[in-house]
Design a protein around this motif. Structure first.
Motif, short mmCIF file in Angstrom:
data_model
loop_
_atom_site.label_atom_id
_atom_site.label_comp_id
_atom_site.label_asym_id
_atom_site.label_seq_id
_atom_site.Cartn_x
_atom_site.Cartn_y
_atom_site.Cartn_z
N ASP A 244 2.14 30.35 112.63
CA ASP A 244 2.05 31.41 112.10
C ASP A 244 2.53 30.00 110.41
O ASP A 244 1.85 30.25 109.64
CB ASP A 244 2.73 32.55 111.75
CG ASP A 244 2.12 33.46 112.23
OD1 ASP A 244 1.56 33.31 113.22
OD2 ASP A 244 2.78 34.86 112.83
N ASP A 245 4.00 29.83 110.47
CA ASP A 245 4.05 29.06 109.52
C ASP A 245 3.11 27.41 108.73
O ASP A 245 2.64 27.36 108.11
CB ASP A 245 5.86 28.20 109.65
CG ASP A 245 6.69 29.82 108.82
OD1 ASP A 245 6.17 30.51 108.72
OD2 ASP A 245 7.46 29.65 109.64
N GLU A 246 3.07 27.19 110.33
CA GLU A 246 2.39 25.74 110.47
C GLU A 246 0.11 26.33 109.94
O GLU A 246 0.03 25.37 109.35
CB GLU A 246 2.58 25.48 111.58
CG GLU A 246 1.25 23.54 112.01
CD GLU A 246 1.99 23.01 113.26
OE1 GLU A 246 1.74 21.92 113.07
OE2 GLU A 246 1.53 23.54 113.83
N LEU A 247 0.19 27.38 110.61
CA LEU A 247 -0.93 27.91 110.13
C LEU A 247 -1.39 27.81 108.63
O LEU A 247 -2.63 27.62 108.14
CB LEU A 247 -1.59 29.02 110.81
CG LEU A 247 -2.86 29.30 111.03
CD1 LEU A 247 -4.13 28.01 111.42
CD2 LEU A 247 -3.20 30.54 111.74
N GLU A 248 -0.24 29.08 107.74
CA GLU A 248 -0.54 29.23 106.47
C GLU A 248 -1.11 27.21 105.91
O GLU A 248 -1.02 27.46 105.17
CB GLU A 248 0.75 29.64 106.30
CG GLU A 248 0.75 29.92 104.81
CD GLU A 248 -0.37 31.10 104.35
OE1 GLU A 248 -0.90 30.49 103.41
OE2 GLU A 248 -1.25 31.71 105.30
N ALA A 249 0.19 26.40 105.98
CA ALA A 249 0.65 24.88 105.64
C ALA A 249 -0.99 24.62 105.86
O ALA A 249 -1.72 23.91 104.51
CB ALA A 249 1.11 24.87 105.62
#
Length: 135
Positions: free
Chosen positions: A99-104
């Motif tokens: 999720d964090d990587e996808l948001e970035a």
């Protein structure tokens, strides 16, 4: 071709700089698909030692789900002066699911050129690069 033309290797830093700064951000992604080589044009964003792509369901997404070894190729040719350069980036392709990587990834300036829903984010963590310049 000029007899004085020279083919010289690019350093690792030069290769990464070209990946980050060259416009348009359009290269080719090469991988095995069903036992055959496949080379597809892709637009991308380079960030450090990572290349980012967006795609629809299909062969690139399947390669990412399999975490396949792939090669990315970028080049520039000046036909007037018969010179140019090419860079190869090697690594493993994977789909972004964290999720964090996808948001970035969604904040990157990466807009697909091809039509359709290209909502899957892929990344290529570069293991090594090589390049050459023809002058």
């Amino acid at each position: 071709m000029d007899a004085n033309a020279r083919l010289t290797p690019l350093s690792t830093d030069e290769c990464h700089e070209l990946l980050e700064t060259h416009r348009p951000r359009l290269g080719r992604l090469a991988f095995a698909d069903g036992g055959r080589p496949l080379v597809l044009p892709v637009n991308y964003v380079a960030e450090g030692r990572v290349l980012w792509f967006r795609t629809a369901p299909g062969s690139k997404l399947l390669a990412a789900l399999r975490m396949q070894e792939v090669t990315f190729e970028l080049d520039h040719v000046d036909t007037t002066w018969e010179q140019g350069w090419s860079v190869l980036a090697f690594g493993r392709l994977r789909m972004v699911t964290d999720d964090d990587e996808l948001e970035a990834a969604r904040r990157l300036p990466l807009q697909p050129w091809a039509p359709g829903d290209r909502s899957h984010h892929l990344r290529l963590d570069i293991d090594r690069v090589s390049g050459r310049r023809l002058r």
